[in-house]
Design an enzyme around this catalytic site. Structure first.
Site, PDB file in Angstrom:
ATOM      1  CG  ASP A 339      -1.769   1.131   1.445  1.00  0.00           C
ATOM      2  OD1 ASP A 339      -2.260   1.649   0.176  1.00  0.00           O
ATOM      3  OD2 ASP A 339      -2.129   1.494   2.222  1.00  0.00           O
ATOM      4  CG  ASP A 650      -4.919   0.192   5.861  1.00  0.00           C
ATOM      5  OD1 ASP A 650      -5.690  -0.339   4.732  1.00  0.00           O
ATOM      6  OD2 ASP A 650      -4.311   1.286   5.748  1.00  0.00           O
ATOM      7  CG  ASP A 654      -6.700  -4.083   2.150  1.00  0.00           C
ATOM      8  OD1 ASP A 654      -7.099  -3.772   1.113  1.00  0.00           O
ATOM      9  OD2 ASP A 654      -6.394  -3.300   2.947  1.00  0.00           O
TER      10      ASP A 654
END
Length: 911
Positions: A339, A650, A654
């Site tokens: 990310d 997070d 996900d």
């Protein structure tokens, strides 16, 4: 309306509270604007249960105990113990069984430690809630919220349950944990269509999300596992996890070794019976002795302890491991999908460039700490000398609801944002420029609205003058301007083409662009309306804002690339912003081939079939405007090429991708509970550099595992070779089975564990990732194992028969042979400190204190074996003299030198 005392079902009667008006929702949950009474709340809590997510179901203790014995090598030990019990050899039975039980205990203890580490992270997320009870506002534990409670939230709060909004003022909520959308969502009390997706339910506040700006009240409609985040966690629990490379390797190795041991034992029994006429009890004892000698019963414990030590080391480096094998899997990672926000970047927006009509200023420093300066052509730009800069910083700092507070806490720089990240960057810009907002007073406000995309304030300066200050999206602000601020601070005609070009240029750098404008207000004005800023404004300038890369992450990415690990960025940002940050981070390099710099957007990915995605997935370094649902497709496509993938995340959406990945890495600070449950590793600092350090630690641990296996197997090979040769040639056994088990135990408990503490090899992060399908031992290492087995085994048989020829008794000769095994293995331990480098160097005596502790422990235990009377009765040992110690020590040195000669030949062949 007052709340009813009738029984309450866990969910609202209408499953779509976002589609109902506020008063209708209050009626559905039998509540009112005044909330519940304390008694009603207690009753409902007993009916619906606490407002928390249930922890993952734990495996029953007896299954966890049995799983520790689920290893083919342990099966051989247990069968040997049963055979010893059948023939009534209870001492051997007890010792063999103790080895298996100790190994199981170590595994159980480490599982408990990993769970405690995760529990500590859960504690970081405990929240309270402002709730209206008995007509008054009070603070309660979020666990005690029930449907019907009226809750108040404000900027900085974590939403404690699923709420239907009742009132809201400029309310925006960061829902990235749930939707993956990095921009805060604007909220209003208006109902939305029943079919609206989670990201479009603007009348709802969801549990676990963060309030970025504004205030509001809402009524609780769902708690605990019936919340949106709880529902997704339930789905996540159904996703299966993958087997790790180490477990596959060790499982295959154990099975092959077990088959070899059984075949050799049968051959040995047949030859001993048919050709040498051994009696059955003697053959059974020899076969058990051979099996016990050949089985590296210390291997499961060795792997567990090595990984456990790695877990502790990684925890010190801010990476908490939930599952032991993940430590080693990190060492074989070939691709890291990361990310952007908060992992590769600081998640602290920073003003980087300031553009006025006459100048372009650069801004140094990152984050919300006012460390840095505003400069022009490399020199500081003081505000008194640059009236255009002063005017711009006044607008950006004063037309602003954020606050930057300094709270030294021993960690970080102590500067904290209260408010929205973009406004925090502008506030910090003013502090860096040296602007003092004291004496300025806000009179009126036009708050930011998503329809207008600007904010305006009526502000009084220290001299009493009134000014209208406006900041917002550059196109909206530019449309309202007719003049611009010149270099001397005076207004001049607007050059719209110039500003349009500047907006495009700054935006092309991946920066978010905001415009500032102002005008004077009539004396005595007390109100401000949108129509007051529709036209006639003076454009002051532009500010380019970016979420800056973490400096340590840039270095970590370079180290990963040197180690042959590809880093791919997956973000919800626009492709231009994502590509600019990727270039700055070094993920994309200007000299790369066009195919290697391709950016794939979520819309393009959505249109691709699985086969089409697999064809391009390795060439794409940046995935932009992606939803969390796309991540699992990206991971699967990479794995189809044999890549070992680490995935960061997070948000709860996900979690399926984290489970699909070979190593799931969750964020410990901003990550959700569901994500942490799905991940193998949790980062305590949400920092990409921690992932790189964890990969390095994983490689070190794998190296140490290989060193330990390379040490352990020849020791077993030497012992089994002694018994095998004796039976095949019809000789008396030089070792008793229980003596073999003794030397196995003491070396496994002392010497082999010392290698788990070895430091990383100097070239550890300059090697290519290892092949996850490759065996833990190469052909060269197998040849070394065979050589060392012959050397130590031959030396052991030699001292036994020499001592027998000298007239020494069987017990004394066997004790000398056991001592030879111990000292030969101690010498070989120093060979194993360096896999391929020469150990004939002073460095072999340094860098690992555990080596010396282990050597001392081995010698002490062996002295007990030789001289303690109770050991004589248990293990059939006997005292020996200095002559025997001298012979065994001299042969151990010969073993060390011969192994080093073999390593030197191997290096020569490689060259």
């Amino acid at each position: 309306m007052t709340a009813s005392d009738t029984p309450l079902v866990p969910a609202t009667a209408d499953p779509t509270p976002w589609a109902l008006p506020p008063q209708a929702v209050l009626a559905e949950v039998r509540s009112s604007d005044a909330g519940l009474t304390a008694e009603q709340a207690r009753t409902r809590l007993a009916e619906v249960g606490p407002n928390r997510l249930a922890p993952a179901a734990r495996t029953p203790w007896w299954r966890r105990v049995l799983s520790q014995f689920d290893d083919v090598l342990i099966y051989i030990l247990l069968v040997s113990a049963v055979l010893k019990a059948i023939v009534g050899d209870w001492i051997d039975f007890t010792v063999i069984l103790a080895v298996a039980v100790i190994n199981a205990a170590i595994g159980l203890i480490q599982e408990g430690r990993a769970e405690k580490a995760l529990d500590g992270i859960r504690g970081m997320l405990s929240v309270h809630a402002q709730v209206r009870r008995d007509g008054a506002w009070a603070q309660v534990d979020a666990d005690d919220l029930v449907p019907g409670d009226v809750v108040r939230v404000r900027s900085g709060d974590r939403v404690p349950a699923d709420l239907r909004l009742l009132t809201g003022v400029n309310l925006r909520v960061d829902e990235s944990a749930l939707t993956g959308e990095s921009v805060p969502a604007s909220k209003s009390v208006d109902a939305v269509p029943a079919e609206a997706g989670v990201g479009d339910r603007s009348s709802m506040l969801f549990s676990g999300t963060l309030v970025s700006a504004g205030t509001g009240t809402g009524v609780v409609v769902e708690t605990g596992e019936t919340t949106e985040i709880g529902r997704i966690q339930t789905l996540i629990s159904e996703v299966p996890s993958l087997e790790t490379p180490l477990s596959r390797t060790l499982d295959a190795f154990g099975k092959r070794l077990a088959v070899l041991i059984l075949v050799m034992a049968v051959v040995m029994v047949v030859i001993g019976r048919v050709f040498h006429g051994f009696e059955t009890p003697e053959l059974v004892s020899a076969a058990i002795g051979f099996a016990v000698a050949a089985v590296p019963e210390g291997l499961p414990a060795l792997v567990t302890i090595t990984l456990a030590l790695g877990v502790q080391q990684m925890a010190r480096r801010r990476a908490i491991t939930r599952r032991l094998p993940a430590v080693e899997t990190l060492g074989s990672v070939t691709t890291i999908c990361s990310d952007k926000t908060g992992t590769l970047t600081k998640n602290e927006m920073t003003a980087r460039t300031v553009r006025t009509a006459g100048h372009e200023f650069a801004v140094t420093g990152i984050g919300y700490a006012p460390d840095g300066e505003v400069s022009l052509d490399g020199s500081p730009a003081p505000l008194p000398e640059h009236p255009d800069l002063r005017r711009l910083t006044e607008v950006m700092m004063l037309c602003n609801d954020a606050r930057i507070v300094h709270e030294p806490d021993g960690e970080g720089d102590g500067w904290r944002l209260v408010g929205e990240p973009t406004e925090g960057a502008l506030r910090t810009l003013g502090l860096k420029a040296g602007l003092d907002p004291a004496g300025w007073r806000r009179v009126a406000l036009v708050p930011f609205e998503s329809e207008n995309k600007y904010m305006a304030t009526l502000t009084e300066d220290p001299e009493g003058g009134l000014h209208v200050l406006v900041k917002g999206a550059p196109d909206r602000v530019l449309d309202r301007c007719s003049t611009q601020t010149g270099p001397d601070g005076a207004p001049e005609p607007l050059d719209r083409d110039f500003w349009s070009a500047q907006i495009d240029e700054i935006g092309a750098q991946g920066l978010r662009v905001l415009a500032a404008a102002r005008t004077s207000a009539a004396p005595g004005s007390t109100d401000l309306a949108p129509e007051d800023v529709e036209a006639g404004l003076e454009l002051v300038g532009l500010v380019g804002i970016v979420d800056p890369p973490r400096p340590e992450a840039v270095e970590a990415i370079a180290q990963c690339q040197d180690a042959g690990i590809t880093v791919k960025m997956i973000t919800g940002d626009h492709s231009g912003t994502a590509l600019a940050i990727a270039r700055e981070m070094g993920i994309v390099r200007d000299g790369d081939a066009p195919s290697a710099t391709k950016v794939l957007t979520g819309a393009e990915l959505e249109a691709m079939s699985t086969e089409e995605l697999r064809a391009v997935v390795e060439d794409v370094d940046v995935y932009a405007r992606t939803s969390p649902e796309h991540k699992i497709r990206i991971v699967s496509a990479l794995q189809s090429h044999g890549q070992v993938v680490a995935m960061t995340g997070d948000g709860v959406n996900d979690a399926p991708a984290l489970t699909q990945a070979d190593v799931g890495v969750a964020m410990g600070i901003k990550g959700t509970e569901a994500t942490k449950e799905a991940a193998e590793v949790v980062l305590a600092d949400d920092n990409f550099a921690t992932i790189e350090r964890a990969v390095e630690e994983g490689r070190r641990i794998y190296d140490n595992l290989r060193k330990s296996v390379l040490f352990l197997l020849p020791t077993n090979g030497a012992q089994s070779l002694v018994i095998l040769v004796a039976v095949l040639l019809g000789w008396a056994l030089p070792l008793q089975p229980v003596q073999v088990l003794w030397i196995n135990m003491v070396t496994a408990v002392t010497l082999s564990l010392a290698l788990a503490n070895e430091r990383a090899e100097p070239d550890i992060m300059s090697r290519a990732p290892r092949d996850a399908k490759a065996s833990i031992l190469t052909a060269a290492y197998l040849r070394r194992i065979l050589l060392v087995s012959v050397l130590i085994g031959g030396a052991t048989m030699a001292v036994y028969f020499i001592e027998r020829d000298q007239g020494m008794g069987v017990a004394e000769a066997q004790t000398t042979a056991v001592t030879m095994l111990a000292l030969g293995q101690l010498a070989y331990l120093f060979n194993c400190r360096f896999l391929d480098r020469s150990s004939i160097t002073p460095a072999v005596l340094q860098g690992n204190r555990a080596i010396w502790y282990s050597a001392g422990s081995l010698l002490a235990l062996q002295a007990v074996f030789v001289y303690a009377p109770f050991m004589h009765s248990w293990f059939g040992s006997a005292p020996i003299g200095l002559r025997e110690w001298g012979i065994t020590l001299g042969l151990a040195v010969v073993v060390f030198l011969l192994v080093e000669a073999a390593k030197a030949l191997g290096r020569a062949r490689q060259r």
